[in-house]
Scaffold this motif. Structure first.
Motif, PDB file in Angstrom:
ATOM      1  N   SER B 151       0.834  -1.201   0.000  1.00  0.00           N
ATOM      2  CA  SER B 151       0.000   0.000   0.000  1.00  0.00           C
ATOM      3  C   SER B 151       0.865   1.245   0.000  1.00  0.00           C
ATOM      4  N   TYR B 152       0.259   2.342  -0.450  1.00  0.00           N
ATOM      5  CA  TYR B 152       1.009   3.567  -0.764  1.00  0.00           C
ATOM      6  C   TYR B 152       0.113   4.760  -0.470  1.00  0.00           C
ATOM      7  N   ARG B 153       0.708   5.773   0.146  1.00  0.00           N
ATOM      8  CA  ARG B 153      -0.080   6.995   0.373  1.00  0.00           C
ATOM      9  C   ARG B 153       0.867   8.174   0.318  1.00  0.00           C
ATOM     10  N   LEU B 155       1.942  11.593   1.696  1.00  0.00           N
ATOM     11  CA  LEU B 155       1.719  12.247   2.986  1.00  0.00           C
ATOM     12  C   LEU B 155       1.035  13.571   2.773  1.00  0.00           C
ATOM     13  N   THR B 158      -5.250  11.800   2.012  1.00  0.00           N
ATOM     14  CA  THR B 158      -5.811  10.632   2.681  1.00  0.00           C
ATOM     15  C   THR B 158      -6.067   9.470   1.737  1.00  0.00           C
ATOM     16  N   GLN B 160      -5.366   6.345  -0.607  1.00  0.00           N
ATOM     17  CA  GLN B 160      -4.269   5.405  -0.691  1.00  0.00           C
ATOM     18  C   GLN B 160      -4.471   4.458  -1.860  1.00  0.00           C
ATOM     19  N   THR B 340       6.247  13.643  -0.812  1.00  0.00           N
ATOM     20  CA  THR B 340       6.747  12.555   0.029  1.00  0.00           C
ATOM     21  C   THR B 340       5.645  11.524   0.174  1.00  0.00           C
ATOM     22  N   VAL B 342       4.603   7.339   1.676  1.00  0.00           N
ATOM     23  CA  VAL B 342       4.989   6.203   2.520  1.00  0.00           C
ATOM     24  C   VAL B 342       4.458   4.933   1.866  1.00  0.00           C
ATOM     25  N   ILE B 343       5.297   3.899   1.839  1.00  0.00           N
ATOM     26  CA  ILE B 343       4.917   2.601   1.245  1.00  0.00           C
ATOM     27  C   ILE B 343       5.043   1.539   2.325  1.00  0.00           C
ATOM     28  N   GLU B 344       4.061   0.674   2.410  1.00  0.00           N
ATOM     29  CA  GLU B 344       4.168  -0.449   3.349  1.00  0.00           C
ATOM     30  C   GLU B 344       4.046  -1.752   2.572  1.00  0.00           C
TER      31      GLU B 344
END
Lengths: 121, 348, 176
Positions: B151-153, B155, B158, B160, B340, B342-344
């Motif tokens: 998953s990716y969002r 910053l 909201t 994703q 920027t 964030v990837i999980e």
């Protein structure tokens, strides 16, 4: 008695066979227990982030045109030896139409050398 | 039979000596086996290090530009049409990074393409990735069929992107922070109102692509370009001709002219934000809200590359232009700052 | 009842037992078994995340071709030149604790220090930059980043020399 009774020797023979088989199994097959290094340890040991960071910083200095500054070279080497425990060195020169940068990094476990070239007519 | 000395009766009883000796042997044997059992644990391990797989997957996503990558003669993987099985098979690795030398900097078009997927069988023959096979073969690798969730969002926002199911409580996990290049360079053209009825916007692609850091590179071939028009002093100024591109061949010679086609990708003129010009006769009314959008892929459509030099001609019905070209380069055009994200990655 | 015949099997058994135990002892003593530890994966995740966050903060918004120093200098460079430890701390904390789910947040703490070189003496100097919490004995990793600074004409309280220089930002990062 004229002759030693050797009827119990099968027990010792069994003991002997078991010992030898333990030795063979432990040495030949059990080698796998010697290399039980986890992936995390190997990853932590290889300083990928250090090398990427160093390379990125050298490119930043190149874009600002201050690679020849001797104080910056000293900054990098000195702080690198004391805080990063790595030998870091770079130099830049120009030949024909190419700009070259040589980069060296060695933290005792990993060594990285690179010659970066850029065509500038 | 042990325990019976020759000449004794075969009473069926073991001698005391035999029992004692054999007992000592068995005790020692059990003791040794117990000691040995610890040595062989490594041989029978069935656990998989999911965290290591997650880490490796994240490195391929964030630090690898993928294969095939944009190179002389080859397109980057995100430009391939997956409807053709040949194209789908030619993608070897799904990496989102801009270039090999810029790890941690992602290309937003690659991100969008990565998250377009459909389950089998609806994916074959369409321009989408097959879930989960394509991801398993081109990103996670290995013989074991891992389950995953990526998953990716960005910053600050909201919404994703996500691919995969909800992970169970125990799973391998890694989180990465990245910079993403937002596509689209733009330039403001301040009309000088000196006397010409047309203006030229010149673009030297070689100069644009010469910037070494790809995160700040203006990329008109693969991203959209916007030209904002300002300073219309005469009311009801209108654009009276379809914009056309004058292409100067790199080897010299006569320049060629290419009109902007009607269908995408093309050069679209907007008289107001969101209102494209439908026709140029009698003319499309311009104001300080107007802008020209050169859509993503238009320059490739007309056959340009990283060495081209072009001028874009915009013709109006009033004398609003100047006598020199408006040069589109790094001092006049701006690109949006990188975001920027964030990837999980979860693997189990 | 007990005569010299009685030692036959006993002695054999004892001898076999001693032989096996001695072999086992030798073998176990010479092989070292490293059992896989899961604790290092936490270090790996933290180190990668910390390095990523420093890299994000050290990426400027545009290239050096842009003359505006607010755009061509990275956030980290500007904070170091202006002693913006608090601003850096807030931003770094936000980055490392952000998750993809915008309503969730992680719980990581850190200490940041800057190392720079005094060109006159060649000595290294250290400056505390930000502390988000007191560090006791948690399992921590150290991440670092080289930052180019040139504090000429800036508000420069901790006395960086006003020249082109490279400083090292070290961040100690732990969970909890």
């Amino acid at each position: 008695m004229a002759r030693l009774n050797d009827e119990g020797q099968w027990i010792v023979m069994m003991g002997f066979i078991i010992s030898i088989s333990i030795l063979i199994l432990a040495i030949a097959v059990g080698e796998s227990s010697l290399v039980g290094k986890t992936t995390s340890e190997s990853v932590l040991e290889f300083s990928k982030c250090d090398i990427q960071d160093l390379r990125s910083e050298i490119m930043t200095l190149k874009e600002r045109g201050i690679l020849d500054n001797p104080e910056i070279k000293n900054d990098l080497s000195e702080i690198s030896i004391q805080r990063v425990s790595a030998v870091t060195y770079f130099s830049s020169w120009k030949e024909y139409n190419y700009n070259y940068i040589f980069l060296h990094f060695n933290n005792g476990v990993t060594t990285y050398n690179e010659v970066y070239d850029e065509y500038t007519p | 039979m042990p325990g019976i000395k020759k000449g004794y009766h075969e009473s069926g009883q073991l001698s005391l000596d035999f029992i004692v000796g054999f007992t000592i042997f068995m005790i020692a044997f059990i003791f040794v086996i117990t000691m040995m059992s610890g040595l062989f644990i490594g041989l029978f391990s069935r656990t998989v290090d999911y965290d290591a797989v997650a880490y490796r997957t994240a490195v391929i996503l964030v630090e690898d530009p993928g294969e095939p990558r944009a190179y002389v003669g080859t397109s980057s993987w995100h430009l391939l049409d997956l409807s053709y099985q040949l194209n789908r098979d030619s993608i070897k690795r799904l990496g989102l990074s801009l270039e090999r030398q810029s790890p941690g900097h992602l290309q937003s078009q690659k991100v969008e393409k990565f998250f377009t997927y459909a389950p089998l069988p609806g994916c074959s023959g369409n321009d989408v990735f097959c879930y989960p096979d394509d991801y398993r073969n081109k990103l996670l690798f290995g013989d074991y069929p891992y389950s995953f969730n990526i998953s990716y969002r960005i910053l600050g926002k909201t919404d994703q992107y996500s691919v995969g199911e909800i992970p169970p409580p125990k799973h391998g996990y890694i989180r990465r922070l990245v910079k993403v290049k937002e596509p689209g360079a733009s330039m403001n053209v301040d009309l000088t109102n000196l006397g010409n009825e047309y203006i030229h916007v010149s673009m030297n692609f070689h100069e644009l692509y010469n910037l070494t850091n790809p995160l700040y590179r203006i990329d008109p071939l693969n991203e959209k370009t916007t030209i904002y028009l300002r300073n219309f002093l005469i009311p009801n100024t209108a654009m009276v001709k379809t914009p056309f591109v004058i292409i100067f061949p790199t080897s010299g010679g006569e320049p060629t002219e290419v009109m902007a086609p009607a269908n995408s990708p093309t050069i679209r003129v907007y008289s107001e934000p969101g209102v494209p010009c439908s026709s140029y006769s009698p003319g499309c009314i311009m104001s300080d809200q107007s802008y020209i959008e050169i859509e993503e892929g238009f320059f490739k459509r007309v056959g340009l590359d990283e060495y081209s030099y072009i001028k874009i001609n915009l013709t109006f019905n009033q004398s609003i232009g100047g006598f020199s070209d408006y040069v589109f380069d790094y001092t006049t055009a701006t690109i949006p700052p990188p975001s920027t994200a964030v990837i999980e990655v979860n693997v189990w | 009842m007990v005569n010299n015949i009685g030692q036959l099997y006993t002695i054999e058994g004892v001898a076999a037992g001693v032989l096996m135990v001695f072999t086992a002892y030798l073998v176990i003593n010479s092989t070292t078994v490293i059992t896989p530890q899961d604790i290092h994966i936490i270090d790996l995740q933290l180190e990668q995340l910390g390095n990523d966050a420093l890299s994000v903060l050290d990426t400027p918004n545009s290239s050096v071709l842009n003359p505006d120093p607010a755009e061509n200098k990275s956030y980290l460079q500007r904070q170091i030149e202006n002693d913006g430890g608090n601003a850096f701390g807030q931003n770094f904390s936000f980055l490392i604790n952000s998750k993809v789910n915008p309503y969730e947040s992680d719980n990581l703490n850190f200490n940041a220090t800057i190392y720079y070189r005094d060109s006159a003496t060649g000595q290294l100097r250290m400056e505390e930059f930000y502390q988000s919490a007191n560090y006791y004995r948690e399992n921590a990793v150290k991440v670092k980043r080289w930052v180019y600074v040139n504090p000429t004409g800036q508000n420069n309280p901790f006395g960086l020399e006003e020249r082109d220089q490279v400083v090292l930002v070290e961040v100690l990062l732990w969970r909890g």
